[in-house]
Write a protein that holds these residues in place. Structure first.
Motif, PDB file in Angstrom:
ATOM      1  N   GLU A  47     -12.983 -78.353  86.496  1.00 18.07           N
ATOM      2  CA  GLU A  47     -13.294 -77.990  87.721  1.00 18.07           C
ATOM      3  C   GLU A  47     -14.173 -76.756  87.785  1.00 18.07           C
ATOM      4  O   GLU A  47     -14.109 -75.918  87.072  1.00 18.07           O
ATOM      5  CB  GLU A  47     -11.891 -77.581  88.551  1.00 18.07           C
ATOM      6  N   LYS A  49     -14.714 -73.831  89.921  1.00 15.29           N
ATOM      7  CA  LYS A  49     -13.892 -72.977  90.579  1.00 15.29           C
ATOM      8  C   LYS A  49     -14.719 -72.417  91.721  1.00 15.29           C
ATOM      9  O   LYS A  49     -14.458 -72.363  92.988  1.00 15.29           O
ATOM     10  CB  LYS A  49     -13.210 -71.962  89.969  1.00 15.29           C
ATOM     11  N   HIS A  52     -15.169 -75.093  94.494  1.00 14.03           N
ATOM     12  CA  HIS A  52     -14.007 -75.268  95.014  1.00 14.03           C
ATOM     13  C   HIS A  52     -13.868 -74.259  96.029  1.00 14.03           C
ATOM     14  O   HIS A  52     -13.275 -74.517  97.302  1.00 14.03           O
ATOM     15  CB  HIS A  52     -12.824 -75.123  94.127  1.00 14.03           C
ATOM     16  N   LEU A  55     -15.484 -74.904  99.667  1.00 15.11           N
ATOM     17  CA  LEU A  55     -14.835 -75.982 100.484  1.00 15.11           C
ATOM     18  C   LEU A  55     -14.248 -75.366 101.837  1.00 15.11           C
ATOM     19  O   LEU A  55     -13.879 -74.453 101.849  1.00 15.11           O
ATOM     20  CB  LEU A  55     -13.825 -76.642  99.739  1.00 15.11           C
ATOM     21  N   ARG A  60      -9.412 -77.133 100.954  1.00 12.32           N
ATOM     22  CA  ARG A  60      -8.659 -76.124  99.910  1.00 12.32           C
ATOM     23  C   ARG A  60      -7.288 -76.323 100.038  1.00 12.32           C
ATOM     24  O   ARG A  60      -6.562 -76.197  99.148  1.00 12.32           O
ATOM     25  CB  ARG A  60      -9.253 -74.724  99.772  1.00 12.32           C
ATOM     26  N   LEU A 101     -14.758 -80.416  92.098  1.00 10.58           N
ATOM     27  CA  LEU A 101     -14.388 -79.721  93.400  1.00 10.58           C
ATOM     28  C   LEU A 101     -12.997 -79.606  93.186  1.00 10.58           C
ATOM     29  O   LEU A 101     -12.760 -78.542  94.281  1.00 10.58           O
ATOM     30  CB  LEU A 101     -14.693 -80.538  94.652  1.00 10.58           C
ATOM     31  N   GLY A 102     -12.146 -80.026  92.466  1.00 12.22           N
ATOM     32  CA  GLY A 102     -10.605 -79.432  92.360  1.00 12.22           C
ATOM     33  C   GLY A 102      -9.835 -79.988  93.437  1.00 12.22           C
ATOM     34  O   GLY A 102      -8.839 -79.646  93.763  1.00 12.22           O
ATOM     35  N   VAL A 103     -10.198 -81.312  93.873  1.00 10.24           N
ATOM     36  CA  VAL A 103      -9.457 -81.822  94.892  1.00 10.24           C
ATOM     37  C   VAL A 103      -9.224 -83.368  94.644  1.00 10.24           C
ATOM     38  O   VAL A 103     -10.030 -83.797  93.786  1.00 10.24           O
ATOM     39  CB  VAL A 103      -9.768 -81.565  96.436  1.00 10.24           C
TER      40      VAL A 103
END
Length: 311
Positions: A47, A49, A52, A55, A60, A101-103
């Motif tokens: 990811e 960060k 992220h 977003l 988020r 993107l960590g999603v």
């Protein structure tokens, strides 16, 4: 609108919608689809960060992005029957984007491009990864993050019995197109040109999806399907010597044709996707995905925003 032989036509349409009745491309075998953003890449990406954090707050907070698709744009988008699973180059790219993107990216299939664009504008969906054709007349209400260059050609019956080799050869012919797509606008303009030149007009047949258009050609109700070369190459291969491509290597009414992700005009998600796609290009992930699905000729060296010009 396209079922003179209801039983056979329905069966064939279902086959095409599911990538030809058990004949999914080898790239998709064992993939299992992308459901709710579940990653299927062999190596998980770290990811970013910083990305992220860029977003929108709602994404988020929820940990998800909702991506809308038409479900019938192989080899980019091949939708499952549940309306939420997806395979294809776009699905693989979405998995990689979600990891960076960590999603989780949740896929929703809708009926046609107009429904996608309306839903994005209304906020029902965050974006469409597409790729969707980027044209000036669409940029008023949308922003495009382009990641593909495409070409528009014809799929015709084997042997090309109507001798269609370019846009100029379509006068008097029955040409299938996707409703609301850029090819529809070009072929309708050509129909007017044919009449102005004293020739028979093009008989334009607009369908809501790619399988319906291909079915029209295979069943003899249309003389050609005018659309993007990448999905037509896929459908011709699935048709097992019943169809062929023609008009390749020609403009066919288009200049440089860029396609990409779509977000609502002014959405902060635009720049997040741009940076994330640039990262996937730089680390080689994008190139590997495009090569896997036979799309190396459609790659861009870098993504861009609203690259499309007039059709």
């Amino acid at each position: 609108m396209r079922r003179p032989l209801a039983t056979a036509a329905t069966a064939l349409s279902c086959c095409l919608a599911l990538a030809a009745c058990g004949a999914n491309p080898p790239q998709a075998e064992g993939a299992g689809g992308s459901s709710g953003g579940d990653a299927k890449a062999s190596a998980k990406l770290p990811e970013d960060k910083a990305l992220h954090a860029l977003l929108p707050t709602k994404n988020r907070t929820s940990g998800t992005l909702v991506s809308v698709n038409n479900g019938s744009f192989p080899p980019y988008e091949i939708a499952g029957s549940d309306g939420h699973s997806l395979t294809g180059a776009s699905a693989d790219l979405a998995d990689s984007l979600g990891q960076v993107l960590g999603v989780k990216i949740r896929h929703v299939t809708t009926d046609g491009l107009p429904s996608q664009l309306t839903g994005i504008k209304a906020g029902r969906y965050d974006f469409a990864l597409g790729p969707v054709g980027d044209f000036k007349d669409r940029q008023g209400a949308n922003d495009f993050v382009d990641w593909v260059r495409e070409f528009v050609v014809f799929a015709v019956p084997k042997g090309n019995p109507h001798h269609i080799g370019s846009l100029a050869d379509t006068c008097g012919q029955r040409i299938a197109v996707m409703a609301g797509g850029s090819a529809e606008g070009v072929i309708k303009k050509q129909a007017l040109t044919c009449e102005k030149d004293g020739k028979k007009p093009v008989k334009v047949q607009s369908y809501k999806d790619q399988p319906g258009s291909i079915l029209a050609v295979r069943s003899g109700r249309a003389d050609a399907f005018f659309s993007s070369q990448a999905p037509l190459t896929y459908f011709v291969a699935q048709a097992k010597d019943q169809l062929e491509l023609t008009g390749t290597g020609k403009g066919n009414g288009f200049d440089d044709l860029y396609q990409g992700a779509v977000v609502a005009k002014g959405s902060p998600l635009r720049d997040v996707l741009l940076k994330a796609l640039r990262k996937l290009i730089d680390d080689g992930t994008y190139g590997k995905i495009m090569k896997k699905w036979g799309l190396s000729a459609n790659t861009l060296d870098k993504p861009g925003v609203n690259l499309g010009g007039e059709s």
